[in-house]
Design a protein around this motif. Structure first.
Motif, PDB file in Angstrom:
ATOM      1  N   HIS A 270     -23.954 -33.233 -17.322  1.00  0.00           N
ATOM      2  CA  HIS A 270     -23.636 -32.252 -18.365  1.00  0.00           C
ATOM      3  C   HIS A 270     -22.223 -31.715 -18.176  1.00  0.00           C
ATOM      4  O   HIS A 270     -21.870 -31.204 -17.121  1.00  0.00           O
ATOM      5  CB  HIS A 270     -24.656 -31.113 -18.369  1.00  0.00           C
ATOM      6  N   HIS A 323     -28.424 -29.114 -12.996  1.00  0.00           N
ATOM      7  CA  HIS A 323     -28.374 -30.173 -14.016  1.00  0.00           C
ATOM      8  C   HIS A 323     -27.430 -29.770 -15.143  1.00  0.00           C
ATOM      9  O   HIS A 323     -26.626 -30.562 -15.601  1.00  0.00           O
ATOM     10  CB  HIS A 323     -29.781 -30.436 -14.553  1.00  0.00           C
ATOM     11  N   HIS A 399     -31.461 -26.594 -19.316  1.00  0.00           N
ATOM     12  CA  HIS A 399     -30.271 -26.778 -20.152  1.00  0.00           C
ATOM     13  C   HIS A 399     -29.756 -25.426 -20.624  1.00  0.00           C
ATOM     14  O   HIS A 399     -30.538 -24.494 -20.819  1.00  0.00           O
ATOM     15  CB  HIS A 399     -30.600 -27.651 -21.372  1.00  0.00           C
ATOM     16  N   HIS A 610     -29.622 -37.532 -24.421  1.00  0.00           N
ATOM     17  CA  HIS A 610     -28.608 -36.653 -25.007  1.00  0.00           C
ATOM     18  C   HIS A 610     -27.669 -37.448 -25.915  1.00  0.00           C
ATOM     19  O   HIS A 610     -27.441 -38.641 -25.689  1.00  0.00           O
ATOM     20  CB  HIS A 610     -27.791 -35.971 -23.913  1.00  0.00           C
TER      21      HIS A 610
HETATM   22 FE   LIG Z   1     -29.970 -32.871 -19.656  1.00  0.00          FE
END
Ligand SMILES: [Fe+2]
Length: 641
Positions: A270, A323, A399, A610
């Motif tokens: 990310h 993450h 997230h 994603h």
């Molecule tokens: Fe993710």
């Protein structure tokens, strides 16, 4: 034609109920699975020649739900480099829709031809692109595997046969060399996709990004983001503990880098885009951090030409797994997902009897969640960033949708973070997506807890932090982002508002209408108004699921919710994938669906992770319209969402 079995499909259903008359979904494969150079849309067919559509009136019981779940993780071995036009089946591309490409990545392959299956997180990256030509009213689809080094080793280019040789961090090998196999880390480039500086990348959590040619989806190669960059070292606290950890790190490095071939720097999948400053923000940590109670994060900021503007390294004295993360005008924000070494798991993992990830487990030793506010700039007036703010809630943050800060007249600072979190009790490295590494099967029950337990599952929260002028924390609270209690993840916003105050958050959620799959897979796009807490939804319908939504701002600007939402719909009932366009302003009303484009059945693809919307730049439009176009031309930097 070689029929290839799909090893993820279960032999027995999870209940004693008899199997309905449902044929398992096929494993798609090229009719001539030979050389990569033969990748064309015409060369593709389905290995199972006549797969009837599932009965749309099939009873909604645990067995059919179980099969539906498997459909989302069916391997797709075929690729198509030649764009395939998609059939418009609902609505139309509206006037004013921006031309561009929606890239979606995720795993494409879950089983090899020698008895091994892999966790979805270890599946080879399969990049899908939907090129939207608004003027022509058409959408062209293409999909290719990312040609990583692991992929080159595990796929025979002549026969198309797959043999897994790397264990992957979440899987074990059955048909391959299990014991003594030090090929653990398998960079499959399957987690996220980024277009920046005219270049396209597929990212993975544990290694370098892979660069991809944006139109052909051909893999260019591994991209060394930090090559030749001088990293400004952060402060070390100089304690005895820190010095001991330095020694431990020196011992571990030869083992991790040399024996297990892990890259010294693990890039997080990310990244963040600071639209206001037109910067890419990306973060790495050290390989040995996985095993030590110390985390070393380096955050890089690039301009639109990939010129490194700054980098900072932060050593945090805690054992963390990050993450996703957030940024504001003056801070990087890390939620401390705490982990610990599992000694027994480490032993079995080193021997190859359990996945390497079993060497780690979540560490729920504290009832709070540490939030690290790291100063972004040298002149950022900061508290001691090594001391986290302790949020009064134990959260495992998955997230982040957005974060922003506002300064009061007296100098106090108010920081808000919108994120998806789940509980430490539920989060399990080895069982994500319901994958059972011992049987190689997927069981949706792990993702669908019983009534009363759903609060453990992912949901969206707003974290509010108030700091006084000296950086002392005056208050930290955690509230539901909106009045919505269903499991929800993948928060996204209109990226024009990233890093600043936003009102709307969009996410994937569940309607709860499916009795046997009440929480996951998601079937609903939810629009949350963070100011009023009001929630509006759009649901796909019976036996259809969705992935992560992506927001496309309206050309020329406009209100925060003026634009479009893209989401892929996985119609299990008809075994089809669709690209769906929604009007965000109309979500919750009857006519939010703008258009739906159908992917040909032989190009069905598994659940993506994603995506990224890349609007076509003026230089690309010129190239596309030129009869002598040169795809090697560099593109202008493009807007990103
Ligand atoms: Fe993710």
């Amino acid at each position: 034609m070689k029929a290839i079995s799909c090893h993820l499909l279960p032999i027995k259903p999870p209940t004693a109920a008899p199997l309905p008359r449902l044929l398992p979904p096929p494993t798609h494969s090229p009719s001539h699975p030979s050389k990569a150079t033969s990748i064309t849309s015409r060369a593709i067919s389905i290995s199972a020649p006549s797969i009837p559509a599932l009965d749309t009136n099939a009873s909604d019981d645990a067995v059919s739900a179980f099969w539906d779940y498997q459909f989302l993780f069916v391997s797709q071995r075929a690729e198509t480099a030649d764009p395939v036009p998609l059939r418009l089946v609902d609505g139309a591309l509206p006037h004013g829709f921006p031309s561009g490409t929606y890239y979606l990545t995720g795993p494409g392959l879950f089983s090899d031809d020698h008895g091994s299956t892999v966790h979805p997180l270890d599946g080879h990256g399969y990049l899908r692109s939907f090129r939207i030509d608004a003027a022509a009213g058409r959408v062209d689809f293409a999909a290719r595997y990312v040609e990583t080094e692991a992929q080159a080793e595990e796929r025979d280019r002549d026969t198309g046969e797959w043999r897994f040789t790397h264990r992957g961090p979440f899987s074990v090998l059955k048909g391959g060399n299990m014991v003594g196999n030090t090929k653990v880390m398998k960079n499959v480039a399957n987690t996220s996709v980024l277009r920046w500086g005219g270049r396209l990348f597929c990212l993975w959590e544990g290694g370098d990004p892979y660069e991809i040619e944006p139109r052909s989806l051909e893999t260019v190669g591994r991209f060394d983001l930090a090559a030749g960059k001088r990293i400004k070292a952060g402060d070390d606290d100089g304690t005895v503990r820190a010095k001991l950890l330095d020694v431990a790190a020196r011992v571990l490095k030869p083992l991790l880098y040399g024996v297990f071939k892990m890259p010294p720097k693990r890039w997080l999948s990310h990244y963040k885009i600071d639209v206001k400053r037109n910067r890419l923000l990306i973060m790495s940590c050290n390989a040995e951090d996985m095993l030590l109670p110390r985390s070393n994060f380096t955050i890089f900021e690039y301009d639109s030409n990939f010129k490194l503007l700054q980098s900072q390294e932060f050593n945090i004295p805690d054992h963390l797994m990050i993450h996703d993360w957030a940024f504001t005008d003056s801070h990087y924000i890390l939620f401390g997902n705490r982990i610990k070494l599992d000694i027994a798991g480490s032993m079995t993992a080193l021997c190859g009897f359990s996945p390497m990830i079993s060497a780690l487990s979540v560490n729920p030793s504290k009832t709070t969640c540490p939030i690290y506010l790291l100063p972004r700039f040298e002149d950022t007036k900061s508290r001691d960033w090594r001391v986290p703010i302790e949020a009064p809630s134990q959260m495992w943050v998955l997230h982040t949708g957005n974060a922003f800060e506002e300064k009061y007249e007296n100098g106090d600072l108010h920081i808000q973070i919108q994120a998806s979190t789940c509980s430490y009790q539920w989060f399990n490295f080895q069982k994500m997506f319901g994958y059972d590494w011992q049987t190689g099967k997927l069981d949706p029950s792990m993702m669908n807890l019983k009534r009363g337990q759903e609060t453990l599952l992912p949901h969206l929260v707003n974290v509010s932090i108030k700091l006084d002028v000296d950086g002392n924390c005056q208050d930290c609270s955690v509230d539901n982002l909106a009045e919505w209690s269903k499991p929800t993840d993948f928060p996204v916003i209109n990226q024009e508002f990233s890093g600043g105050r936003n009102t709307y958050v969009y996410a994937a959620s569940s309607s709860g209408s499916r009795q046997a799959l009440p929480h996951f897979p998601f079937d609903t796009v939810v629009k949350m108004n963070t100011a009023t807490k009001a929630t509006h939804t759009w649901s796909t319908g019976r036996r259809r699921f969705i992935g992560e939504p992506v927001f496309i701002p309206k050309a020329g600007g406009g209100g925060e919710d003026e634009g479009f939402l893209l989401v892929v719909e996985y119609a299990v009932s008809t075994q089809r994938c669709y690209l769906v366009i929604l009007d965000p302003k109309l979500i919750g009303k009857r006519n939010a669906l703008v258009a739906r484009f159908e992917v040909p059945r032989h190009l069905n693809f598994p659940l993506g992770f994603h995506g990224f919307w890349a609007q076509t730049s003026s230089s690309e439009r010129h190239v596309a319209s030129s009869p002598t176009r040169n795809l090697e031309l560099s593109h202008e930097c493009i807007g990103a969402t």
